[in-house]
Enzyme design. Structure first.
Site, PDB file in Angstrom:
ATOM      1  N   ARG A  88       0.954  -1.165  -0.033  1.00 48.13           N
ATOM      2  CA  ARG A  88      -0.231   0.105   0.113  1.00 48.13           C
ATOM      3  C   ARG A  88       0.873   1.314   0.048  1.00 48.13           C
ATOM      4  NH1 ARG A  88      -3.710   0.532   4.129  1.00 48.13           N
ATOM      5  NH2 ARG A  88      -2.228  -0.257   5.522  1.00 48.13           N
ATOM      6  N   SER A 151       7.726  -5.620   6.066  1.00 44.84           N
ATOM      7  CA  SER A 151       7.315  -6.728   7.051  1.00 44.84           C
ATOM      8  C   SER A 151       8.031  -7.886   6.923  1.00 44.84           C
ATOM      9  CB  SER A 151       5.591  -6.848   6.814  1.00 44.84           C
ATOM     10  OG  SER A 151       5.259  -5.970   6.563  1.00 44.84           O
ATOM     11  N   ASP A 204       6.054  -4.179  10.441  1.00 42.10           N
ATOM     12  CA  ASP A 204       4.685  -3.811  10.312  1.00 42.10           C
ATOM     13  C   ASP A 204       3.981  -3.798  11.963  1.00 42.10           C
ATOM     14  OD1 ASP A 204       4.965  -6.586  10.549  1.00 42.10           O
ATOM     15  OD2 ASP A 204       3.386  -7.110   9.214  1.00 42.10           O
TER      16      ASP A 204
HETATM   17  C1  BGC Z   1       7.580 -11.480   9.231  1.00 40.96           C
HETATM   18  C2  BGC Z   1       7.668 -10.441  10.287  1.00 40.96           C
HETATM   19  C3  BGC Z   1       6.453  -9.881  10.276  1.00 40.96           C
HETATM   20  C4  BGC Z   1       5.063 -10.778  10.395  1.00 40.96           C
HETATM   21  C5  BGC Z   1       3.670 -10.223  10.100  1.00 40.96           C
HETATM   22  C6  BGC Z   1       6.623 -12.414   9.329  1.00 40.96           C
HETATM   23  O1  BGC Z   1       6.839 -13.484   8.415  1.00 40.96           O
HETATM   24  O2  BGC Z   1       9.105 -12.336   9.630  1.00 40.96           O
HETATM   25  O3  BGC Z   1       8.738  -9.320  10.065  1.00 40.96           O
HETATM   26  O4  BGC Z   1       6.317  -8.585  11.202  1.00 40.96           O
HETATM   27  O5  BGC Z   1       5.376 -11.615   9.284  1.00 40.96           O
HETATM   28  O6  BGC Z   1       3.749  -9.569   8.920  1.00 40.96           O
END
Ligand code: BGC
Length: 470
Positions: A88, A151, A204
């Site tokens: 986004r 993320s 995130d």
């Molecule tokens: C990632 C994290 C992320 C989480 C939620 C995981 O696969 O390693 O960095 O915060 O997903 O999106």
């Protein structure tokens, strides 16, 4: 757990062999409170190890976010929110009263982006967003300032730099692990002629926490139960032995636990079934993110598919029939399980649709559909109960905070949409925290917090770097 007396797993009309198989599944998938307590204990130990040193199972990523927003800040900020399924691009206007308005555009990550061209894809989407709104800055203007929610696990080296540790959630873009993801983004933006400066990069979970904190001073945790899973919380810097920088005035820093990696490599403590092991073995990241693989939306459909085939292969389901679709990995989307768990129609017509139309298996009996529903409930309920391990371990890490109101900001498709997830999770947490303290906890949906939080991060980073320069 009372699975034998649990009516949901007593399949009306089932043969003895079918009922026995469902009982065996319930036995495997329903995790007792005692087992959860033991796992919480180990999780807590791993948190401590991760706060003491780098390169451990729980990375406890130090976000360099040592501030909280007051909610009174104002201004417009650009944000990029790169998740596991979507990207986004946003322009967020903070209203100075804990609220925000956004202009945003959502792009679904293409398979090519996930395997090859991710940062160029992101840059093109940013360009589209700006051009569609005539927001592209003039060549002579200062670089665009952006907050970046990324993320995936990084080793965060400053508020606006961090090297990718490994990919998760099915991404596999070569040439990124070990490199600074902010540089990769800024370079890709330059390739489309956009001069930009990432003011801050965050998980995130940290962004979700910041978005919630902008509106609510009691926000202490940001949690994602979506395509992947993870959480961030404000830790006391005195408890972070590996932090070598100066103590911030706030004495706190947001830490992203990277809890999806719990039990990775060792596979020693979580209640794995053969269906989980099969998934793990065939995944892009075997023996990694094994906690995530039992909890998050990317994987639950695949766990259920393995169970369905296991039963079908014994002719205990669908009379042994399957289909090319059902035989293909990842063909069972987790949203089918949500729909199945919710189907209360007398002939389970929604499940019939899923089995016969979506999965293309020619025929199903009512008993087949009842078993399918039981599988959906079992896989979802285990996810909800296991999700409390990380929550309870983190909430009890700073017990004094539980003596006053405390908000846990939650987001993600599992939390928002999986039937019963929220209820079971909350109910299970309540068994591990004294009632007086549990009453202080508010679980609240921070919808799209990771986008707004990236803007809050850009605001905080800009404000504090300006203050430091004075
Ligand atoms: C990632 C994290 C992320 C989480 C939620 C995981 O696969 O390693 O960095 O915060 O997903 O999106």
């Amino acid at each position: 757990m009372l699975h034998n007396s649990d009516a949901r797993f007593r399949i009306e009309g089932a043969s003895a062999a079918q009922q026995q198989a469902v009982d065996a599944l319930a036995q495997q998938f329903l995790v007792s409170d005692e087992r959860l307590a033991a796992i919480v204990k180990e999780f807590r130990r791993r948190m401590e190890v991760g706060l003491a040193a780098d390169c451990t199972m729980l990375k406890m990523v130090l976000s360099h976010v040592v501030w909280r927003p007051t909610g009174r800040e104002t201004g417009s900020y650009f944000a990029i929110d790169l998740g596991g399924t979507n990207l986004r691009v946003l322009r967020v206007t903070l209203d100075g009263a804990g609220g925000a308005t956004t202009e945003h555009q959502k792009f679904v990550l293409t398979e090519d982006a996930k395997r090859r061209t991710l940062f160029d894809f992101v840059a093109q989407c940013v360009e589209t967003f700006l051009d569609d709104r005539s927001l592209r800055p003039a060549a002579s203007a200062p670089p665009l300032s952006i907050g970046f929610t990324f993320s995936y696990p990084i080793d965060q080296t400053s508020i606006n730099s961090g090297t990718l540790l490994y990919w998760t959630k099915g991404l596999d873009v070569p040439g990124c692990v070990g490199r600074d993801v902010v540089r990769l983004l800024e370079d890709a933006l330059l390739r489309v002629g956009l001069r930009a400066r990432v003011a801050g990069v965050a998980s995130d979970t940290v962004s979700t926490l910041l978005a919630a904190a902008y509106a609510d001073p009691a926000a202490q945790m940001g949690v994602i139960f979506g395509t992947g899973t993870n959480a961030a919380y404000y830790e006391d810097v005195a408890a972070i032995a590996k932090w070598k920088g100066p103590d911030p005035p706030s004495r706190e820093m947001a830490v992203s636990i990277e809890w999806g990696a719990f039990d990775s490599d060792e596979l020693a403590i979580l209640p794995y079934t053969p269906h989980d092991i099969k998934l793990d073995r065939k995944s892009l990241n075997p023996r990694r993110q094994v906690y995530e693989k039992m909890i998050s939306g990317m994987y639950l459909g695949e766990v259920a598919r393995n169970v369905v085939l296991w039963l079908a292969d014994q002719r205990l389901l669908l009379d042994g029939r399957s289909s090319d679709v059902l035989n293909a990995m990842w063909s069972v989307d987790t949203s089918y399980l949500s729909a199945a768990a919710l189907d209360d129609s007398p002939d389970l017509s929604e499940i019939r649709e899923i089995i016969e139309k979506t999965l293309n298996v020619p025929m199903s009996t009512l008993v087949d559909r009842r078993i399918f529903k039981a599988i959906a409930i079992l896989v979802g309920e285990r996810a909800a109960r296991l999700s409390t391990v990380g929550l309870v371990a983190t909430l009890t890490k700073r017990p004094a905070l539980l003596d006053r109101p405390l908000t846990v900001a939650m987001d993600g498709s599992m939390y928002e949409h999986y039937p019963g997830f929220d209820r079971i999770m909350t109910e299970t947490v309540s068994r591990f925290i004294p009632a007086r303290q549990f009453a202080n906890i508010r679980f609240s949906l921070a919808k799209d917090g990771s986008g707004i939080g990236a803007a809050v991060l850009a605001m905080l980073a800009t404000q504090h770097s300006a203050a430091a320069a004075q």
